[in-house]
Design a protein around this motif. Structure first.
Motif, PDB file in Angstrom:
ATOM      1  N   GLU A  38       3.954   6.082   2.025  1.00 10.67           N
ATOM      2  CA  GLU A  38       4.329   7.498   1.839  1.00 10.67           C
ATOM      3  C   GLU A  38       3.786   8.362   2.981  1.00 10.67           C
ATOM      4  N   ASP A  75       0.877  -1.165   0.000  1.00 12.88           N
ATOM      5  CA  ASP A  75       0.000   0.000   0.000  1.00 12.88           C
ATOM      6  C   ASP A  75       0.920   1.224   0.000  1.00 12.88           C
ATOM      7  N   TRP A  76       1.217   1.711  -1.214  1.00 15.06           N
ATOM      8  CA  TRP A  76       2.206   2.787  -1.319  1.00 15.06           C
ATOM      9  C   TRP A  76       1.737   4.078  -0.667  1.00 15.06           C
ATOM     10  N   ALA A  77       0.430   4.307  -0.705  1.00 16.34           N
ATOM     11  CA  ALA A  77      -0.085   5.538  -0.062  1.00 16.34           C
ATOM     12  C   ALA A  77       0.201   5.484   1.439  1.00 16.34           C
TER      13      ALA A  77
END
Ligand SMILES: Cc1cc2nc3c(=O)[nH]c(=O)nc-3n(C[C@H](O)[C@H](O)[C@H](O)COP(=O)(O)O)c2cc1C
Length: 180
Positions: free
Chosen positions: A160, A155-157
């Protein structure tokens, strides 16, 4: 600007890529982030080169990868002197709903012990990548019996957003230092 060392232990690269993304994000906030594999740091001097650390490892069989666990256990005292964030990369997002909810609540005891030793500002868990070729036959059978899904579950969000939170804390730290 804060000098941050982002160290990772990865068997199949997904933890490494998460560490790289964290490093990139910290740099966009103006911090000097150096991303390295844990096995690239040897001797006692690696800790002297940074003001803060982000440490992450893939989870295998309920524990951090052995070199990561050994490095952390060997440097507990020094780690406690600095702001440290820890993250563990597992496969909870590969699990079916009810099992996943259970897995999300429980930190594996070996990892919890490591976190208790280091006392980081925070320990985050992320899901990584799991493919059939990563598992032996027994592992693959168990995986299937649990109803898990192979794939890239990152889950890149979330990664980040976490890096942004770390960056904000580092910015405050730098401001306090400047103020003396
Ligand atoms: C042999 C093996 C054992 C694993 N054991 C666990 C585990 O106990 N708990 C967990 O959440 N994930 C486990 N996983 C999943 C990995 O942690 C996950 O695939 C992670 O993305 C691996 O990171 P890497 O690509 O950096 O090696 C295991 C994977 C392998 C190959």
């Amino acid at each position: 600007m804060v000098q941050v060392l982002v160290l990772h232990a990865s068997a199949h690269h997904s933890t490494q890529e998460i560490a790289s993304r964290i490093g990139e994000r910290l740099r966009t906030h103006g911090h000097d982030a150096d991303v390295r594999a844990l096995d690239q740091v040897t001797g006692g001097h690696w800790l002297d080169q940074c003001d803060a650390l982000v440490l992450g490892s893939a989870i295998h069989n309920g524990a951090w990868l052995p070199p990561a666990e050994a490095l952390v256990r060997g440097a507990v005292r020094q780690l406690r002197d600095r702001p440290v964030w820890m993250f563990s990369v597992g496969m909870s997002a590969a699990l079916p709903g009810p099992v996943r909810r259970f897995a999300d609540r429980a930190v594996q005891p070996r990892i919890a012990e490591l976190v208790d030793l280091v006392r980081p500002r925070e320990h985050r868990r992320f899901s990584g990548v799991i493919r059939r070729e990563h598992l032996d036959r027994k592992g693959a059978v168990f995986f299937r019996l649990l109803g898990c899904r192979y794939g890239d579950h990152r889950d890149w969000a979330a990664v980040e957003a976490w890096a942004d939170e770390i960056a904000a804390q580092l910015t405050k730290l730098a401001a306090r230092r400047r103020a003396g």
